[in-house]
Design an enzyme around this catalytic site. Sequence first.
Site, PDB file in Angstrom:
ATOM      1  N   HIS A  83       0.822  -1.219   0.000  1.00  0.00           N
ATOM      2  CA  HIS A  83       0.000   0.000   0.000  1.00  0.00           C
ATOM      3  C   HIS A  83       0.852   1.264   0.000  1.00  0.00           C
ATOM      4  O   HIS A  83       0.363   2.333  -0.341  1.00  0.00           O
ATOM      5  CB  HIS A  83      -1.062  -0.020   1.121  1.00  0.00           C
ATOM      6  CG  HIS A  83      -0.598   0.282   2.501  1.00  0.00           C
ATOM      7  ND1 HIS A  83      -0.322  -0.689   3.440  1.00  0.00           N
ATOM      8  CD2 HIS A  83      -0.392   1.457   3.136  1.00  0.00           C
ATOM      9  CE1 HIS A  83       0.025  -0.120   4.579  1.00  0.00           C
ATOM     10  NE2 HIS A  83      -0.004   1.182   4.426  1.00  0.00           N
ATOM     11  N   ASP A 220       1.338  -7.727   2.295  1.00  0.00           N
ATOM     12  CA  ASP A 220       1.425  -6.289   2.018  1.00  0.00           C
ATOM     13  C   ASP A 220       2.878  -5.825   1.838  1.00  0.00           C
ATOM     14  O   ASP A 220       3.431  -5.146   2.698  1.00  0.00           O
ATOM     15  CB  ASP A 220       0.740  -5.530   3.167  1.00  0.00           C
ATOM     16  CG  ASP A 220       0.392  -4.094   2.789  1.00  0.00           C
ATOM     17  OD1 ASP A 220       0.935  -3.587   1.798  1.00  0.00           O
ATOM     18  OD2 ASP A 220      -0.415  -3.478   3.510  1.00  0.00           O
ATOM     19  N   SER A 623       3.998   2.198   8.515  1.00  0.00           N
ATOM     20  CA  SER A 623       3.791   1.229   7.451  1.00  0.00           C
ATOM     21  C   SER A 623       5.093   1.000   6.710  1.00  0.00           C
ATOM     22  O   SER A 623       5.762   1.949   6.306  1.00  0.00           O
ATOM     23  CB  SER A 623       2.754   1.753   6.458  1.00  0.00           C
ATOM     24  OG  SER A 623       1.486   1.418   6.903  1.00  0.00           O
TER      25      SER A 623
HETATM   26  N1  ARG Z   1      -4.901   0.336   7.797  1.00  0.00           N
HETATM   27  C1  ARG Z   1      -3.627   0.485   7.174  1.00  0.00           C
HETATM   28  C2  ARG Z   1      -3.209   1.950   7.302  1.00  0.00           C
HETATM   29  O1  ARG Z   1      -3.702   2.646   8.077  1.00  0.00           O
HETATM   30  C3  ARG Z   1      -3.589  -0.022   5.781  1.00  0.00           C
HETATM   31  C4  ARG Z   1      -4.345   0.776   4.758  1.00  0.00           C
HETATM   32  C5  ARG Z   1      -4.252   0.244   3.354  1.00  0.00           C
HETATM   33  N2  ARG Z   1      -5.014  -0.971   3.176  1.00  0.00           N
HETATM   34  C6  ARG Z   1      -6.339  -1.013   2.871  1.00  0.00           C
HETATM   35  N3  ARG Z   1      -6.925  -2.172   2.793  1.00  0.00           N
HETATM   36  N4  ARG Z   1      -7.039   0.079   2.669  1.00  0.00           N
HETATM   37  O2  ARG Z   1      -2.722   2.673   6.519  1.00  0.00           O
HETATM   38  N1  GLU Z   2      -1.330   1.257   7.723  1.00  0.00           N
HETATM   39  C1  GLU Z   2      -0.721   2.308   8.496  1.00  0.00           C
HETATM   40  C2  GLU Z   2       0.253   3.130   7.654  1.00  0.00           C
HETATM   41  O1  GLU Z   2       0.056   3.298   6.485  1.00  0.00           O
HETATM   42  C3  GLU Z   2      -0.102   1.700   9.685  1.00  0.00           C
HETATM   43  C4  GLU Z   2      -1.204   1.354  10.572  1.00  0.00           C
HETATM   44  C5  GLU Z   2      -1.235   2.235  11.792  1.00  0.00           C
HETATM   45  O2  GLU Z   2      -0.571   1.784  12.724  1.00  0.00           O
HETATM   46  O3  GLU Z   2      -1.891   3.280  11.801  1.00  0.00           O
HETATM   47  O4  GLU Z   2       1.171   3.739   8.151  1.00  0.00           O
END
Ligand code: ARG
Ligand code: GLU
Length: 689
Positions: A83, A220, A623
């Site tokens: 991502h 990921d 991330s």
């Molecule tokens: N929750 C993660 C973050 O905050 C991953 C986001 C990307 N993945 C998704 N399925 N939208 O960034």
């Molecule tokens: N998915 C998050 C990011 O893009 C990390 C998840 C979080 O700990 O907020 O940095």
Amino acid sequence: MKKLVNFVLAIIISAGAAADEGMWLPSLIANRIGDMTEKGFKLTAEDIYSINNASLKDCVVQFAGGCTGELISGDGLLITNHHCGYDMIQSHSSVEHDYLTDGFWAANRSEELPNENLSVSFLVRMEDVTETVLKGCTASTTEEERIDIVDKNAESLIIKAEKEGPGYYAEVKPLYYGNQYFLFVYQEFTDVRLVGAPPSSIGKFGGDTDNWMWPRHTGDFSLFRIYADKDNNPAPYSPDNVPYKPKKFFNISLKGVQEDDFTLVYGYPGRTQEYILSDAVDYIANVSDPHKVALRTLRLDIQNEEMGKSAEIRIKYASKNAGIANAWKKWQGEIKGIKKMKTVDTKREFEKKFNEWAAGKSEYEGLIDRMKEIYETEKEYLFVTDYLTEAVLAVEAISFSGRYVQSENREKLAEYFFKDYYKPIDHETFVAMMSEYVANIPEKFQPEYFKKQLKKYGTIEKMADKLYASSVFTDREKLMKASDKKLKSDGFYKLYECFISDYKTNIMPVVTKSENELQLLYRTYMKGQMEFMKNKDFYPDANFTLRVAYGRVKGYEPADGVSYYPVSTLEGIMQKDNPDIYDYNIPQKLRDIYKDKDYGRWEVNGTVPVCFIATNHTTGGNSGSPVIDAEGNLIGVNFDRVWEGTMSDIQFDPEFCRNIVLDIRYALFVIDKVAGASHLIDEMVIVEE
Ligand code: ARG
Ligand code: GLU
């Protein structure tokens, strides 16, 4: 006696020096190394951060200005999240090569794909510059003067540091609300090429359904390579550039993880607010988050319904929907976590004790009351701001009209906008959002023009019918032909205009003034908290600077009668596999591998490990961060948190807060078995089978 007990209790509660909480500054990690060693860490503070020798910090990069990445070969190969590389993967995709759907693997270095707007930065060093930055400030300096002095002093430090080496840039950032200032010197590389990415059906497996959730089975990750000029210095893209030789890169361990194993996350957490007042938490958990969640629920319901009707609409709204759902889910976890931890009550209790302690101390006496007053004034203005961003500007035609009129490249913007626009969704969204706006925002805060229009049409529905039938902003052809005069008299643009100018004159000044005053008072409050709790080890709030978080692999119990293991495997992917559901439709290749049990060296107990969770304190920005074991070997790549623990941005709960990590062995399995790109594994150093 009772008073004393309360006092001690308050210190214990609020100090909350909870095991594994904290995002520590690498250059000061010596202060933590005792605790880390006790928990199993085998290396020294100098191994983590050193300015004279290569250290683990030299393996970590800021990736694309919002993520983290890490070096995994002597030839500049780096791994981050899928991502985080998403935009780059997408930008190289077309109908003929759809790398998002099919994945991408460069067969050799000449096939690696350059990326125009991608850069990565290494931290060269960080340094406490508080004294220099505050030189010239005295007790009688006003806040405005202080800001000027700080800026000027910081600027000269930055100019000097940026001359120290090629590709260097520097920043001075406040820590603890400006009680401390640090200089961060970076070296930036701009020739960074895409090397490999799994198909989204692996890299985004589970999509937004599984996002923020455990058990998780997302692969990921994506791979990039840093290129440098012949002297190993940063250089803009050139076919003559060569793979960068890093000072250091991570060795990879295949030993795997067991519950309670030590883990360390080394990366760039974006933002936390651990030291705010109960009033601020109350606003977030009881007002702002619930309203924003409700508004987004409406938008998502409208989108999901239409997306279910046609593949075309699903594709158009996939990315927008993902973006809206991401914070929507996070906020729900935050609300739940703050309620469960009774953060507002605990903080109130703490503030009472703080006030008792502050009595007679001129610097601190009355401080909290002054801050509470500002929050009281600011509250309704923040609420209006929330509705402006989450309701009014959530209407695509309104926000697009503003961007379009201001744009220098209107044609391109329009092309981009209409590619993913579906008018019936926006029309319905307008009705839903503006109705909520009217129902929740007191009339005195609604712009005059909007009120007049509403009166003219009678209802939001009628207003919407008229606007969507006549506006040029919902029709590409009409828009292309429209004169400037026509654009500016368009109904949507006039709405945009009235909301923005009303915000600028009536709302923003109050918010800005309050925030500036609060910032100043927080500086004192922070200092006070540190004096009040002399024995607590404080860590500065995250501000997208390099941090160390350490903890251990650990399951959790999200609800009565439910207990989670800390590791997931390929078995779970097969259980979720479903060709009829887009997010769970894995590549046929993976099904075949599973059927033949063709796991090769990646097999563990008859399956392949996929993800694990741990107690590291992380947030957005982490991330792609390396997750390392007690010996400093790479064992995983951080990519998410569990939603039940997202309140860790405000208060950390060791029972519920878990970061979610891609097991490096799953990434290697995918590279080797699914992609057939074992030449990439050959350039890594694998230390333990
Ligand atoms: N929750 C993660 C973050 O905050 C991953 C986001 C990307 N993945 C998704 N399925 N939208 O960034
Ligand atoms: N998915 C998050 C990011 O893009 C990390 C998840 C979080 O700990 O907020 O940095």
